[in-house]
Design a protein around this motif. Structure first.
Motif, PDB file in Angstrom:
ATOM      1  N   PHE A  66     -65.048  31.932 -28.550  1.00 59.44           N
ATOM      2  CA  PHE A  66     -65.199  33.212 -29.235  1.00 59.44           C
ATOM      3  C   PHE A  66     -66.590  33.745 -28.983  1.00 59.44           C
ATOM      4  O   PHE A  66     -67.573  33.042 -29.142  1.00 59.44           O
ATOM      5  N   LYS A  90     -64.563  42.237 -29.614  1.00 60.71           N
ATOM      6  CA  LYS A  90     -63.525  41.214 -29.723  1.00 60.71           C
ATOM      7  C   LYS A  90     -62.544  41.454 -30.868  1.00 60.71           C
ATOM      8  O   LYS A  90     -61.737  40.580 -31.177  1.00 60.71           O
ATOM      9  N   GLU A 106     -59.807  35.837 -33.398  1.00 63.71           N
ATOM     10  CA  GLU A 106     -59.606  34.805 -32.386  1.00 63.71           C
ATOM     11  C   GLU A 106     -58.128  34.430 -32.293  1.00 63.71           C
ATOM     12  O   GLU A 106     -57.579  34.255 -31.195  1.00 63.71           O
TER      13      GLU A 106
END
Length: 441
Positions: free
Chosen positions: A33, A168, A371
């Protein structure tokens, strides 16, 4: 259902999805991550897991008013249905979901930034944005907060921004618009190869709004057709909304093309065009991108739409064991059909996030939730959601991947006798191409 060229039947394919079917969530291989931070507790007092029964607030930034309100209504209803189902099953980690809706109108930058800022200040656990700006100016707001954010803006500039900035937590829940042109080229070539359709000439008239999304689709299609000898007789841009097509149709009729390719996403524009085209049609295959997925299109176009081809890179599967219960539930709840696109994708994305949040053990552990989403393959009512690279976008089947379990089906429909018939790709089809009435001798 006939087998595909690879010998995969619809029945066997769906059986083979295993745990990914029926809204299943699969955590992929563990990956590192980078970027994205868990948010601090919100001003409203949300603190991590919270007490059982304490609502979890999620945000819907959808066009309630303005030219895309028809799509917005579908988005919100899809989200509402998902929330109702999740809450009926016990919520997320024993906590019910509460959906807050803010109007994004026509997705102007100042409006979008204000909507995103409000949701961050309200302490939402996730944000479902539907459409976004082309400039991605609102993205840094949620990137800073780390809030899991989902949209279906279908604009490659948005996913470029996400990759370039190393974000992300912002996911595009469908393939980008760059796949529309190549997808229709594949379909047209197959229709010619199988002799289902013989073009009157290798010429095309392209009509597109001057919106960057529509223009990109039109230019990609034009560029992809040129190497095989297709010539462009007209490339006409217009400013949406548009209702009068006299001058455009005069040009089309003066040099009848083999294909009329119409690139826009407003139901009113495309419905008015096809009604006027059918008054004196040319021997042309007619393709209209996306807008016929909105129920308003058929209401406006009526029988004039019969024979039209259209596609969407994200849409609700037809006669499908995962999608059929959704369609039935939507009809029961809203006394209306779900359309063919944005009700389904928003329903799927809310469920995808909820399962990721449950797996994380805390809906506010944003880094962990993001994630899990990034390493997930999810089979929803619109097919397979998967985010295999740093663009955080889905990829289409069969355009990008030949494995239907790894790509979202790029679906092409033909309107036949007032019904939407899915003619591509296998194994999802519900019917086959029929030569439009105006092309029959």
């Amino acid at each position: 259902m006939a087998a595909t060229s690879s010998g995969v039947t619809r029945k066997n394919f769906l059986r083979g999805l295993g745990a990914a079917g029926a809204g299943g969530l699969i955590a992929g291989a563990a990956g590192g991550f980078a970027g994205g931070r868990a948010s601090a507790p919100s001003a409203a007092g949300s603190t991590g897991k919270g007490a059982p029964g304490t609502p979890i607030l999620i945000g819907s930034g959808s066009p309630v008013t303005g030219p895309y309100a028809g799509d917005g209504q579908m988005m919100i209803r899809g989200q509402q249905l998902a929330v109702a189902e999740i809450n009926a099953a016990g919520g997320v980690l024993g906590r019910p979901l509460k959906l807050a809706v803010l109007d994004t109108q026509a997705q102007e930058p100042d409006v979008m930034k204000n909507v995103f800022q409000k949701f961050v200040s309200q302490g939402v656990a996730a944000l479902f944005a539907g459409f976004c700006t082309y400039s991605s100016v609102e993205f840094p707001i949620v990137a800073q907060a780390g809030i899991p954010t989902f949209h279906v803006n279908t604009w490659h500039g948005n996913v470029d921004f996400v990759k370039q900035q190393g974000i992300k937590n912002i996911f595009q829940g469908d393939p980008s618009e760059t796949w529309y042109g190549p997808g229709f080229i594949m379909l047209a070539e197959n229709l010619i190869k199988t002799r289902a359709w013989t073009p009157s000439s290798k010429t095309m008239a392209i009509v597109t709004s001057n919106d960057p999304y529509s223009l990109n689709i039109a230019k990609t299609f034009q560029a992809g057709m040129a190497p095989t000898g297709w010539k462009t007789t007209m490339f006409q841009e217009f400013t949406a909304p548009q209702a009068a097509w006299n001058s455009v149709l005069v040009n089309i009729r003066n040099a009848p093309p083999g294909i009329v390719f119409f690139s826009d996403y407003a139901a009113g524009d495309e419905a008015s065009f096809i009604k006027q085209f059918r008054q004196s049609p040319t021997p042309s295959l007619v393709y209209q991108q996306y807008a016929p997925s909105i129920p308003q299109y058929l209401q406006l176009a009526g029988a004039a739409a019969d024979g039209v081809l259209w596609s969407t890179v994200v849409g609700i599967l037809q006669k499908d064991p995962v999608a059929d219960p959704f369609n039935a539930a939507f009809q029961r709840k809203f006394s209306a059909s779900a359309g063919f696109s944005n009700a389904g994708d928003q329903y799927d994305l809310v469920h995808l996030w909820a399962q990721a949040a449950s797996t994380a053990g805390d809906p506010y552990a944003f880094a962990r939730v993001n994630e899990i989403v990034r390493n997930t393959t999810y089979r929803g009512v619109c097919g397979t959601y998967r985010f295999p690279d740093d663009y955080l976008t889905c990829y289409p089947y069969p355009d990008s991947t030949k494995d239907p379990s790894l790509g979202m089906p790029h679906m092409t429909f033909q309107i036949q006798n007032g019904k939407q018939v899915l003619i591509s790709p296998e194994p999802y089809t519900t019917g086959s191409f029929q030569l439009p009435a105006w092309l029959k001798k």
